[in-house]
Design an enzyme around this catalytic site. Structure first.
Site, PDB file in Angstrom:
ATOM      1  N   GLY A  87       8.769  76.826  28.687  1.00  0.00           N
ATOM      2  CA  GLY A  87       9.701  77.180  27.621  1.00  0.00           C
ATOM      3  C   GLY A  87      10.123  78.638  27.687  1.00  0.00           C
ATOM      4  O   GLY A  87      11.302  78.970  27.513  1.00  0.00           O
TER       5      GLY A  87
ATOM      6  N   ASP B 297       2.154  68.208  30.450  1.00  0.00           N
ATOM      7  CA  ASP B 297       1.467  69.485  30.649  1.00  0.00           C
ATOM      8  C   ASP B 297       0.195  69.340  31.478  1.00  0.00           C
ATOM      9  O   ASP B 297      -0.026  70.086  32.437  1.00  0.00           O
ATOM     10  CB  ASP B 297       1.134  70.106  29.291  1.00  0.00           C
ATOM     11  CG  ASP B 297       0.274  71.346  29.414  1.00  0.00           C
ATOM     12  OD1 ASP B 297       0.824  72.439  29.607  1.00  0.00           O
ATOM     13  OD2 ASP B 297      -0.972  71.221  29.328  1.00  0.00           O
TER      14      ASP B 297
ATOM     15  N   ALA C 109       1.304  74.990  30.761  1.00  0.00           N
ATOM     16  CA  ALA C 109       2.503  74.651  31.534  1.00  0.00           C
ATOM     17  C   ALA C 109       3.706  74.478  30.615  1.00  0.00           C
ATOM     18  O   ALA C 109       4.804  74.985  30.890  1.00  0.00           O
ATOM     19  CB  ALA C 109       2.264  73.388  32.353  1.00  0.00           C
ATOM     20  N   ASP C 110       3.529  73.773  29.516  1.00  0.00           N
ATOM     21  CA  ASP C 110       4.616  73.605  28.544  1.00  0.00           C
ATOM     22  C   ASP C 110       5.095  74.952  28.018  1.00  0.00           C
ATOM     23  O   ASP C 110       6.298  75.237  27.960  1.00  0.00           O
ATOM     24  CB  ASP C 110       4.135  72.765  27.353  1.00  0.00           C
ATOM     25  CG  ASP C 110       4.233  71.274  27.603  1.00  0.00           C
ATOM     26  OD1 ASP C 110       4.964  70.868  28.527  1.00  0.00           O
ATOM     27  OD2 ASP C 110       3.586  70.510  26.874  1.00  0.00           O
ATOM     28  N   LEU C 111       4.156  75.778  27.592  1.00  0.00           N
ATOM     29  CA  LEU C 111       4.517  77.044  26.957  1.00  0.00           C
ATOM     30  C   LEU C 111       5.210  77.984  27.938  1.00  0.00           C
ATOM     31  O   LEU C 111       6.228  78.602  27.610  1.00  0.00           O
ATOM     32  CB  LEU C 111       3.271  77.706  26.372  1.00  0.00           C
ATOM     33  CG  LEU C 111       2.544  76.912  25.282  1.00  0.00           C
ATOM     34  CD1 LEU C 111       1.261  77.622  24.857  1.00  0.00           C
ATOM     35  CD2 LEU C 111       3.443  76.689  24.073  1.00  0.00           C
TER      36      LEU C 111
END
Length: 389
Positions: free
Chosen positions: A168, A135, A163-165
């Site tokens: 997803g 991230d 970035a991760d969220l």
């Protein structure tokens, strides 16, 4: 439940992949979380301690099985699941899929309706495709850190793994699009996105300021980069968060604060001039806001139609009566950890309730799931003896 007709095989780890799958699990998809047997991989891996709050919130509403994909018998069993599934989600590095035999062409040969969703750090092709993704690296390379923080302070990461969220969420949207298209074509497809792609997409207007206007965005701190006055101001007992861009909003602010001598000052007479003279304008507002409490200004300005609010710590946020009324907690009961409050999905439907089941233990549902797919008890016992499950 809304998505109960779909079976999802979850090979994901850490955050972006599990978050994508959780969007489907929360609304009833039959999600089967696949992990390596403990005898094969006893490490906790990335994603935090299994009993920790993060892991428990991230992997809820799934059933858990163990399966060793590195063994031929394990892949054979996985293919049997693929034959009856709708979606496979993975977030390995791109080359790992082919090595394990779970690339799209291999899965499509088993089930032409399968949707394979792949999440990576940098995409499925290009010079950086095989780099490990994280991230914070995506935040830096995707431009976010350059526009976050106080002017002159230097790059600052966001306080959440944005970035991760966002990856997803985009992946979940892509899966749903592919499932809708399958209703027409009868075929699945390969859906893929990456931390870097979604971080760039999340820049939104900051990115198009460069693409269209050739203006390179910088750090604006708590001020909005283009909408003035927007930012934080100190009241008598805390911080006030104000969002007041545009001519009509400017006039509402001045009327509510009784700044009749300020509203038509030459240096503040247009949005462009208010932007140019931002510091002087903020100083005038600050002098007024310090004279009363946050709650006083929040009430007064909201009644005038001006967006504003307090700045909460997380504990204060959950104590707010409106947040309590929104009921963002998702209570579950874990057989070993007891009652837990997780975060519910922020989406509400007029029909269809959210699922509320705790995160499974490693391999908790292996026997039950395999029996549903036609594997006999004797075969299950043999597979376990071989550390395939």
């Amino acid at each position: 439940m809304p998505l109960s007709r779909f079976t999802v095989l979850d090979l994901t780890r850490v955050r972006s992949g599990p978050l994508a799958v959780r969007q489907l699990a929360d609304w009833g998809a039959n999600v089967i979380k696949i992990e390596a047997p403990e005898a094969v991989d006893g490490s906790k891996g990335m994603g935090g301690e299994r009993d920790g709050s993060d892991f428990q919130n991230t992997h809820r509403n799934k059933r858990g099985i163990t399966l060793n994909l590195k063994e031929p018998e394990g892949r054979k069993l996985f293919y049997a699941l693929v034959a009856k599934a709708d979606v496979v989600v993975e977030n390995y590095r791109p080359d790992v899929k082919a090595r394990l035999g779970i690339d799209y062409e291999s899965l499509k040969a088993i089930n032409k309706g399968i949707v394979l969703a792949s999440i990576s750090g940098f995409g499925q092709s290009g010079p950086y495709a095989r780099r490990p993704g994280f991230d914070q690296i995506a935040q830096g390379m995707g431009g976010l850190m350059s526009v976050t923080g106080l002017p002159g302070q230097g790059p600052v990461r966001a306080g959440i793994p944005l970035a991760d969220l966002s990856t997803g969420l985009y992946a979940a949207i892509g899966i749903l699009i592919a499932l809708l298209e399958r209703d027409v074509s009868g075929e699945g497809q390969w859906v893929h996105t990456s931390l870097l792609e979604t971080q760039i997409a999340m820049l939104d207007f900051q990115a198009t300021r460069w693409l269209i206007d050739k203006e390179r965005p910088g750090q604006a701190g708590n001020n909005h980069p283009t909408s003035i006055p927007t930012g934080l101001f100190r009241a008598r007992d805390g911080l006030l968060n104000l969002a007041g861009g545009g001519e009509s909003m400017w006039r509402r602010i001045c009327a509510a604060l009784e700044l009749d001598d300020v509203v038509d000052r030459a240096e503040f007479s247009s949005e462009g001039l208010r932007s140019k003279n931002r510091d002087a304008l903020n100083a005038v507002l600050q002098e007024r806001f310090i004279q009363n409490t946050v709650s006083h200004w929040v009430t007064l300005l909201n009644e005038a139609g001006v967006p504003c609010g307090p700045v909460y710590r997380v504990d204060e946020m959950f104590a707010d009566p409106h947040v309590a009324a929104l009921d963002m907690r998702l209570p579950v009961h874990h057989s070993r950890l007891g009652p837990l409050d997780l975060l519910r999905s922020p989406v509400s439907l007029s029909r269809g309730e959210r699922r509320a089941e705790p995160t499974p233990e490693r391999g908790e549902h292996t026997d039950a799931v395999l029996k549903e797919f036609g594997v006999t008890a004797e075969h299950i016992a043999s597979l376990r003896a071989q550390n395939v499950i």
